[in-house]
Motif scaffolding. Sequence first.
Motif, PDB file in Angstrom:
ATOM      1  N   ARG A   1       0.826  -1.200   0.000  1.00 35.09           N
ATOM      2  CA  ARG A   1       0.000   0.000   0.000  1.00 35.09           C
ATOM      3  C   ARG A   1       0.867   1.258   0.000  1.00 35.09           C
ATOM      4  O   ARG A   1       0.565   2.240  -0.683  1.00 35.09           O
ATOM      5  CB  ARG A   1      -0.922   0.003   1.219  1.00 35.09           C
ATOM      6  N   SER A   2       1.953   1.214   0.747  1.00 35.06           N
ATOM      7  CA  SER A   2       2.875   2.339   0.781  1.00 35.06           C
ATOM      8  C   SER A   2       3.488   2.576  -0.595  1.00 35.06           C
ATOM      9  O   SER A   2       3.657   3.725  -1.030  1.00 35.06           O
ATOM     10  CB  SER A   2       3.977   2.082   1.810  1.00 35.06           C
ATOM     11  N   PHE A   3       3.792   1.497  -1.290  1.00 35.44           N
ATOM     12  CA  PHE A   3       4.355   1.607  -2.637  1.00 35.44           C
ATOM     13  C   PHE A   3       3.349   2.242  -3.593  1.00 35.44           C
ATOM     14  O   PHE A   3       3.710   3.099  -4.414  1.00 35.44           O
ATOM     15  CB  PHE A   3       4.764   0.231  -3.153  1.00 35.44           C
ATOM     16  N   VAL A   4       2.086   1.858  -3.490  1.00 29.41           N
ATOM     17  CA  VAL A   4       1.042   2.425  -4.343  1.00 29.41           C
ATOM     18  C   VAL A   4       0.894   3.923  -4.078  1.00 29.41           C
ATOM     19  O   VAL A   4       0.816   4.737  -5.008  1.00 29.41           O
ATOM     20  CB  VAL A   4      -0.301   1.710  -4.124  1.00 29.41           C
ATOM     21  N   VAL A   5       0.870   4.291  -2.788  1.00 28.85           N
ATOM     22  CA  VAL A   5       0.748   5.703  -2.423  1.00 28.85           C
ATOM     23  C   VAL A   5       1.936   6.495  -2.944  1.00 28.85           C
ATOM     24  O   VAL A   5       1.778   7.584  -3.515  1.00 28.85           O
ATOM     25  CB  VAL A   5       0.626   5.857  -0.892  1.00 28.85           C
ATOM     26  N   ASP A   6       3.144   5.949  -2.768  1.00 26.07           N
ATOM     27  CA  ASP A   6       4.349   6.631  -3.241  1.00 26.07           C
ATOM     28  C   ASP A   6       4.322   6.814  -4.751  1.00 26.07           C
ATOM     29  O   ASP A   6       4.730   7.869  -5.275  1.00 26.07           O
ATOM     30  CB  ASP A   6       5.600   5.842  -2.847  1.00 26.07           C
ATOM     31  N   THR A   7       3.835   5.818  -5.462  1.00 28.23           N
ATOM     32  CA  THR A   7       3.754   5.907  -6.920  1.00 28.23           C
ATOM     33  C   THR A   7       2.787   6.994  -7.348  1.00 28.23           C
ATOM     34  O   THR A   7       3.085   7.818  -8.227  1.00 28.23           O
ATOM     35  CB  THR A   7       3.313   4.558  -7.520  1.00 28.23           C
ATOM     36  N   LEU A   8       1.617   7.025  -6.713  1.00 26.09           N
ATOM     37  CA  LEU A   8       0.617   8.043  -7.042  1.00 26.09           C
ATOM     38  C   LEU A   8       1.116   9.446  -6.704  1.00 26.09           C
ATOM     39  O   LEU A   8       0.950  10.386  -7.494  1.00 26.09           O
ATOM     40  CB  LEU A   8      -0.689   7.759  -6.299  1.00 26.09           C
TER      41      LEU A   8
ATOM     42  N   PRO B   1      -0.735   4.663   8.618  1.00 25.19           N
ATOM     43  CA  PRO B   1      -0.466   4.904   7.193  1.00 25.19           C
ATOM     44  C   PRO B   1      -1.011   6.251   6.731  1.00 25.19           C
ATOM     45  O   PRO B   1      -0.412   6.896   5.868  1.00 25.19           O
ATOM     46  CB  PRO B   1      -1.193   3.739   6.512  1.00 25.19           C
ATOM     47  N   ARG B   2      -2.126   6.683   7.310  1.00 23.55           N
ATOM     48  CA  ARG B   2      -2.692   7.989   6.966  1.00 23.55           C
ATOM     49  C   ARG B   2      -1.720   9.103   7.325  1.00 23.55           C
ATOM     50  O   ARG B   2      -1.530  10.054   6.555  1.00 23.55           O
ATOM     51  CB  ARG B   2      -4.013   8.192   7.691  1.00 23.55           C
ATOM     52  N   TYR B   3      -1.086   8.981   8.483  1.00 25.96           N
ATOM     53  CA  TYR B   3      -0.106   9.976   8.901  1.00 25.96           C
ATOM     54  C   TYR B   3       1.074  10.001   7.936  1.00 25.96           C
ATOM     55  O   TYR B   3       1.537  11.078   7.525  1.00 25.96           O
ATOM     56  CB  TYR B   3       0.382   9.672  10.319  1.00 25.96           C
ATOM     57  N   GLN B   4       1.570   8.829   7.562  1.00 27.77           N
ATOM     58  CA  GLN B   4       2.698   8.765   6.638  1.00 27.77           C
ATOM     59  C   GLN B   4       2.346   9.416   5.304  1.00 27.77           C
ATOM     60  O   GLN B   4       3.163  10.138   4.715  1.00 27.77           O
ATOM     61  CB  GLN B   4       3.108   7.298   6.422  1.00 27.77           C
ATOM     62  N   SER B   5       1.136   9.181   4.831  1.00 31.33           N
ATOM     63  CA  SER B   5       0.702   9.792   3.574  1.00 31.33           C
ATOM     64  C   SER B   5       0.608  11.312   3.711  1.00 31.33           C
ATOM     65  O   SER B   5       0.929  12.051   2.775  1.00 31.33           O
ATOM     66  CB  SER B   5      -0.656   9.225   3.150  1.00 31.33           C
ATOM     67  N   SER B   6       0.167  11.767   4.890  1.00 36.26           N
ATOM     68  CA  SER B   6       0.061  13.205   5.129  1.00 36.26           C
ATOM     69  C   SER B   6       1.431  13.864   5.092  1.00 36.26           C
ATOM     70  O   SER B   6       1.587  14.956   4.526  1.00 36.26           O
ATOM     71  CB  SER B   6      -0.610  13.466   6.483  1.00 36.26           C
ATOM     72  N   VAL B   7       2.413  13.218   5.696  1.00 37.46           N
ATOM     73  CA  VAL B   7       3.774  13.752   5.682  1.00 37.46           C
ATOM     74  C   VAL B   7       4.295  13.849   4.247  1.00 37.46           C
ATOM     75  O   VAL B   7       4.897  14.853   3.846  1.00 37.46           O
ATOM     76  CB  VAL B   7       4.717  12.875   6.533  1.00 37.46           C
ATOM     77  N   LYS B   8       4.061  12.815   3.470  1.00 38.74           N
ATOM     78  CA  LYS B   8       4.538  12.805   2.085  1.00 38.74           C
ATOM     79  C   LYS B   8       3.846  13.874   1.257  1.00 38.74           C
ATOM     80  O   LYS B   8       4.488  14.565   0.458  1.00 38.74           O
ATOM     81  CB  LYS B   8       4.318  11.415   1.477  1.00 38.74           C
ATOM     82  N   ALA B   9       2.532  14.023   1.442  1.00 42.31           N
ATOM     83  CA  ALA B   9       1.789  15.031   0.685  1.00 42.31           C
ATOM     84  C   ALA B   9       2.231  16.444   1.075  1.00 42.31           C
ATOM     85  O   ALA B   9       2.365  17.325   0.210  1.00 42.31           O
ATOM     86  CB  ALA B   9       0.289  14.867   0.929  1.00 42.31           C
ATOM     87  N   THR B  10       2.471  16.675   2.363  1.00 45.60           N
ATOM     88  CA  THR B  10       2.947  17.980   2.819  1.00 45.60           C
ATOM     89  C   THR B  10       4.351  18.254   2.288  1.00 45.60           C
ATOM     90  O   THR B  10       4.687  19.392   1.949  1.00 45.60           O
ATOM     91  CB  THR B  10       2.936  18.055   4.354  1.00 45.60           C
ATOM     92  N   SER B  11       5.160  17.211   2.194  1.00 49.31           N
ATOM     93  CA  SER B  11       6.505  17.349   1.626  1.00 49.31           C
ATOM     94  C   SER B  11       6.434  17.774   0.162  1.00 49.31           C
ATOM     95  O   SER B  11       7.264  18.552  -0.318  1.00 49.31           O
ATOM     96  CB  SER B  11       7.276  16.032   1.757  1.00 49.31           C
TER      97      SER B  11
END
Length: 248
Positions: A18-25, A76-86
């Motif tokens: 799931r992390s890989f999919v989020v990172d790809t998107l 995982p939601r928090y990790q996605s938030s950090v990546k999106a803010t980055s």
Amino acid sequence: SFSFSSPSESAALSLAERSFVVDTLLGMIVMMLSQRCPTQDLSPLLTFITYNLDLEWEANTAEIKSTGEISSKRSPRYQSSVKATSILFFLLQKSNVPNLVHSLGDIFDNGSSVASWILCCLVNSFDDTIRGLGIKCLAAYLRITTASVNLDVTNGALALPSSQHDGTATAKISKTMKLGLEVISHSANNMLSNFTGRINIKVVYKLLWHLLKCHRERLGEASITALTYLIVGSGDSGGGDHVREVDE
């Protein structure tokens, strides 16, 4: 014969997958927005950040009330938030992204509302990493707007988005901004009500310091590093003088 069946637990994506999919998107989003940043493409990213951080705020607030502290476990939601803010910080510090400043002004109606959202949604966070990214986003945004764009403010400082953008996204952003403003002291709210005209960097810095005071027990390495970035970078454009005046 072939038949469809509901997916089993074994067929579900693992956390790593799931992390890989989020990172790809998110990688695709970066490539798209760094080339061209129209309002309709930037708005979903800001809504995603706002919605997730609003949920994090509510969860952390409830956790503090029940246990007195915040769990170190990160979802995982928090990790996605950090990546999106980055991603947002990357776009802001890149400084030459086509339509970025115009799109931000269009989404929030004016430059001061952009600064308000950064302060209340990103800087006003229980998490040091998000807070640090928020400070960096604020610094980068002020740098590009004061250097190249003269954005006007309508009817008072740091106003909420107007009704012309009504909808779920704007309502969520407005709610988060209001939650953030509740923790700012009375003097800061007075500054908000009395401020008109262009983006006033001194007022923005004062609001930043008030928020940092609210989270002073949670300030960590990320926040300290971000403040260094803010002060050193601001010195290049004269903003350092405002930092010193606020500090005094």
